[in-house]
Motif scaffolding. Structure first.
Motif, PDB file in Angstrom:
ATOM      1  N   MET A 196     -22.974 -48.233  82.545  1.00 61.01           N
ATOM      2  CA  MET A 196     -22.745 -47.052  83.370  1.00 61.01           C
ATOM      3  C   MET A 196     -21.675 -46.145  82.770  1.00 61.01           C
ATOM      4  SD  MET A 196     -23.590 -45.249  86.002  1.00 61.01           S
ATOM      5  CE  MET A 196     -24.424 -46.153  87.309  1.00 61.01           C
ATOM      6  N   GLU A 197     -20.679 -46.721  82.114  1.00 60.72           N
ATOM      7  CA  GLU A 197     -19.635 -45.910  81.484  1.00 60.72           C
ATOM      8  C   GLU A 197     -20.240 -44.987  80.429  1.00 60.72           C
ATOM      9  OE1 GLU A 197     -15.878 -44.684  81.598  1.00 60.72           O
ATOM     10  OE2 GLU A 197     -16.167 -46.690  82.394  1.00 60.72           O
ATOM     11  N   GLU A 198     -21.163 -45.531  79.626  1.00 60.96           N
ATOM     12  CA  GLU A 198     -21.849 -44.736  78.618  1.00 60.96           C
ATOM     13  C   GLU A 198     -22.705 -43.660  79.274  1.00 60.96           C
ATOM     14  OE1 GLU A 198     -23.386 -46.072  74.569  1.00 60.96           O
ATOM     15  OE2 GLU A 198     -25.121 -46.442  75.860  1.00 60.96           O
ATOM     16  N   ALA A 199     -23.382 -44.011  80.360  1.00 59.47           N
ATOM     17  CA  ALA A 199     -24.222 -43.038  81.066  1.00 59.47           C
ATOM     18  C   ALA A 199     -23.397 -41.865  81.576  1.00 59.47           C
ATOM     19  CB  ALA A 199     -24.938 -43.726  82.232  1.00 59.47           C
ATOM     20  N   ILE A 200     -22.236 -42.163  82.137  1.00 58.45           N
ATOM     21  CA  ILE A 200     -21.373 -41.111  82.691  1.00 58.45           C
ATOM     22  C   ILE A 200     -20.794 -40.245  81.583  1.00 58.45           C
ATOM     23  CG2 ILE A 200     -19.160 -40.749  83.864  1.00 58.45           C
ATOM     24  CD1 ILE A 200     -19.975 -43.248  85.588  1.00 58.45           C
ATOM     25  N   ARG A 201     -20.438 -40.876  80.478  1.00 64.47           N
ATOM     26  CA  ARG A 201     -19.826 -40.128  79.374  1.00 64.47           C
ATOM     27  C   ARG A 201     -20.829 -39.189  78.701  1.00 64.47           C
ATOM     28  NH1 ARG A 201     -18.062 -44.219  76.400  1.00 64.47           N
ATOM     29  NH2 ARG A 201     -16.023 -44.229  77.389  1.00 64.47           N
ATOM     30  N   LEU A 202     -22.080 -39.634  78.568  1.00 60.64           N
ATOM     31  CA  LEU A 202     -23.062 -38.890  77.775  1.00 60.64           C
ATOM     32  C   LEU A 202     -23.981 -37.988  78.589  1.00 60.64           C
ATOM     33  CD1 LEU A 202     -24.363 -41.447  75.113  1.00 60.64           C
ATOM     34  CD2 LEU A 202     -23.133 -39.318  74.683  1.00 60.64           C
ATOM     35  N   GLY A 203     -24.298 -38.384  79.805  1.00 62.63           N
ATOM     36  CA  GLY A 203     -25.398 -37.748  80.515  1.00 62.63           C
ATOM     37  C   GLY A 203     -25.061 -36.423  81.173  1.00 62.63           C
ATOM     38  N   ASP A 204     -25.966 -35.447  81.020  1.00 61.31           N
ATOM     39  CA  ASP A 204     -25.957 -34.296  81.917  1.00 61.31           C
ATOM     40  C   ASP A 204     -26.522 -34.727  83.263  1.00 61.31           C
ATOM     41  OD1 ASP A 204     -25.114 -32.126  80.069  1.00 61.31           O
ATOM     42  OD2 ASP A 204     -26.957 -32.681  79.026  1.00 61.31           O
ATOM     43  N   ARG A 205     -27.497 -35.636  83.199  1.00 56.95           N
ATOM     44  CA  ARG A 205     -28.072 -36.248  84.394  1.00 56.95           C
ATOM     45  C   ARG A 205     -28.164 -37.756  84.151  1.00 56.95           C
ATOM     46  NH1 ARG A 205     -29.281 -32.823  88.796  1.00 56.95           N
ATOM     47  NH2 ARG A 205     -31.272 -33.848  89.195  1.00 56.95           N
ATOM     48  N   VAL A 206     -27.981 -38.515  85.213  1.00 57.39           N
ATOM     49  CA  VAL A 206     -28.056 -39.971  85.146  1.00 57.39           C
ATOM     50  C   VAL A 206     -29.177 -40.426  86.074  1.00 57.39           C
ATOM     51  CG1 VAL A 206     -26.845 -42.141  85.609  1.00 57.39           C
ATOM     52  CG2 VAL A 206     -25.601 -40.205  84.598  1.00 57.39           C
ATOM     53  N   ALA A 207     -30.088 -41.252  85.537  1.00 55.41           N
ATOM     54  CA  ALA A 207     -31.186 -41.820  86.321  1.00 55.41           C
ATOM     55  C   ALA A 207     -30.958 -43.322  86.436  1.00 55.41           C
ATOM     56  CB  ALA A 207     -32.527 -41.525  85.651  1.00 55.41           C
ATOM     57  N   VAL A 208     -30.776 -43.815  87.664  1.00 54.66           N
ATOM     58  CA  VAL A 208     -30.480 -45.227  87.875  1.00 54.66           C
ATOM     59  C   VAL A 208     -31.754 -45.932  88.332  1.00 54.66           C
ATOM     60  CG1 VAL A 208     -28.983 -46.911  89.014  1.00 54.66           C
ATOM     61  CG2 VAL A 208     -28.143 -44.577  88.599  1.00 54.66           C
ATOM     62  N   MET A 209     -32.126 -46.996  87.614  1.00 57.70           N
ATOM     63  CA  MET A 209     -33.329 -47.756  87.957  1.00 57.70           C
ATOM     64  C   MET A 209     -32.960 -49.153  88.448  1.00 57.70           C
ATOM     65  SD  MET A 209     -36.261 -46.661  85.241  1.00 57.70           S
ATOM     66  CE  MET A 209     -37.471 -47.515  86.269  1.00 57.70           C
ATOM     67  N   ASP A 210     -33.741 -49.628  89.423  1.00 56.55           N
ATOM     68  CA  ASP A 210     -33.535 -50.959  89.998  1.00 56.55           C
ATOM     69  C   ASP A 210     -34.896 -51.488  90.430  1.00 56.55           C
ATOM     70  OD1 ASP A 210     -32.422 -53.256  91.115  1.00 56.55           O
ATOM     71  OD2 ASP A 210     -31.973 -52.280  93.033  1.00 56.55           O
ATOM     72  N   GLY A 211     -35.290 -52.623  89.881  1.00 58.80           N
ATOM     73  CA  GLY A 211     -36.562 -53.231  90.264  1.00 58.80           C
ATOM     74  C   GLY A 211     -37.763 -52.353  90.012  1.00 58.80           C
ATOM     75  N   GLY A 212     -37.724 -51.573  88.930  1.00 60.76           N
ATOM     76  CA  GLY A 212     -38.845 -50.712  88.571  1.00 60.76           C
ATOM     77  C   GLY A 212     -38.845 -49.363  89.256  1.00 60.76           C
ATOM     78  N   LYS A 213     -37.959 -49.156  90.218  1.00 65.52           N
ATOM     79  CA  LYS A 213     -37.910 -47.896  90.955  1.00 65.52           C
ATOM     80  C   LYS A 213     -36.736 -47.029  90.496  1.00 65.52           C
ATOM     81  CE  LYS A 213     -39.971 -49.662  95.261  1.00 65.52           C
ATOM     82  NZ  LYS A 213     -41.164 -48.792  95.242  1.00 65.52           N
ATOM     83  N   LEU A 214     -36.921 -45.725  90.588  1.00 65.25           N
ATOM     84  CA  LEU A 214     -35.832 -44.780  90.358  1.00 65.25           C
ATOM     85  C   LEU A 214     -35.086 -44.634  91.676  1.00 65.25           C
ATOM     86  CD1 LEU A 214     -34.456 -42.663  88.496  1.00 65.25           C
ATOM     87  CD2 LEU A 214     -36.083 -40.991  89.393  1.00 65.25           C
ATOM     88  N   VAL A 215     -33.854 -45.145  91.732  1.00 66.16           N
ATOM     89  CA  VAL A 215     -33.130 -45.160  93.003  1.00 66.16           C
ATOM     90  C   VAL A 215     -32.155 -43.995  93.139  1.00 66.16           C
ATOM     91  CG1 VAL A 215     -33.401 -47.626  93.390  1.00 66.16           C
ATOM     92  CG2 VAL A 215     -31.427 -46.807  92.080  1.00 66.16           C
ATOM     93  N   GLN A 216     -31.775 -43.372  92.021  1.00 65.38           N
ATOM     94  CA  GLN A 216     -30.943 -42.178  92.103  1.00 65.38           C
ATOM     95  C   GLN A 216     -31.073 -41.389  90.813  1.00 65.38           C
ATOM     96  OE1 GLN A 216     -26.909 -42.800  93.422  1.00 65.38           O
ATOM     97  NE2 GLN A 216     -26.530 -40.628  93.752  1.00 65.38           N
TER      98      GLN A 216
END
Length: 311
Positions: A196-216
């Motif tokens: 998540m640290e890498e996602a926050i540092r690099l992303g203009d947008r962050v897509a979080v996946m859990d159990g095959g679903k896009l949750v945020q």
């Protein structure tokens, strides 16, 4: 623009990716983050059809990826993986020029592109173009791998845990290099990570996946400040949330008139950097400058007040 429309992948009764939809704007970095088995790599591999979707489709600039033969599609999409995947018996120049050669570029055009990318990655072309991968450090190999993925000016660059094999110091530098080069070239990038640290540092947008679903799916600040599920909150970390938000805010936003002792921070440093400087040196404020010209100072009290808004 990349449009992912209700894309699904099943293996028997298992839904590895479950009706995921998202839009990726041109010239941005979207980071897909999740734990092992969340479906993030399968989602990435369906975009360039290394995995065929069970249902749904991906559109690149309005054209469905299903309307193009997979090997032709992949020449339009760069792909960089953990461990770089370079051809060991080819020189750096030949590695970078592999896809342009398949596309029928002239020898002079390929050579110019190789030298352009090596220079962009701070690798002197005369020194590196004729070397072999085994003669490079791990960080240099990774840079060449990304340069190869960018060589044909692809519509999209996919990256699957590209920095996972690098040690933390080199990894941070590699992330900074990628961000700088992406901004310079205007590339559209989708990157998979479990960090998540890498996602926050690099992303203009962050897509979080859990159990095959896009949750945020949102900006780093949105994901940190308002996690959509307990899973997202756990990935962000409740205690770390204020500090993560400070890392997204430039120090220039809290500059006030006045002076402070010590070495000045750059105006594009983050409030987290300013907090670290205050705490490390025991100062109540740090000076801030822009292009060497003093702007004022940022106080510890102001930083704490901003962090408290998000605690």
């Amino acid at each position: 623009m990349i449009e992912i429309d209700r894309i699904t992948k099943t293996y028997g009764d298992i839904r590895a990716v479950d009706s995921v939809s998202m839009t990726v704007e041109t010239g941005t970095i979207t980071v897909i983050v999740g734990t092992s088995g969340s479906g993030k790599t399968t989602l990435l591999r369906m975009i360039n059809r290394l995995e065929e979707p069970t249902s749904g489709e991906v559109r690149i600039n309005g054209d469905s990826t299903l309307s193009v033969k997979p090997h032709i599609l992949r020449r339009r999409i760069g792909y960089a993986i953990q461990g770089h995947g370079l051809f060991p018996h080819h020189t750096v120049g030949r590695n970078i020029g592999a896809v342009p050669q398949l596309l029928g570029w002239t020898r002079d055009k390929i050579a110019a592109r190789v030298d352009e990318l090596l220079a962009l990655f701070s690798m002197d072309p005369a020194q590196f173009r004729d070397r072999y991968p085994a003669e490079l450090s791990g960080g240099q190999q990774q840079r060449v791998g990304v340069a190869r993925a960018l060589a044909s000016r692809p519509d999209l660059l996919l990256m699957d845990e590209p920095f996972g094999a690098l040690d933390p110091i080199i990894r941070t530098r590699a992330q900074e290099d990628l961000r700088r080069i992406q901004q310079r070239l205007g590339s559209t990038i989708m990157l998979v990570t479990h960090d998540m640290e890498e996602a926050i540092r690099l992303g203009d947008r962050v897509a979080v996946m859990d159990g095959g679903k896009l949750v945020q799916h949102g900006t780093p600040a949105e994901v940190i400040a308002a996690p959509a599920t307990d899973f997202v909150a756990d990935m962000v970390g409740d205690v770390e949330r204020p500090l993560r938000l400070l890392s997204l805010i430039p120090a220039a936003e809290l500059v006030e008139e006045g002076s402070a002792e010590g070495e000045a921070l750059s105006s594009d440093a983050s409030l987290r950097d300013a907090l670290s400087a205050c705490l490390w040196t025991g100062r109540a404020a740090v000076p801030v400058s822009k292009d060497g010209v003093p702007m004022g100072r940022v106080t510890l009290d102001a930083i704490r007040a901003r962090a408290g808004q998000h605690a």
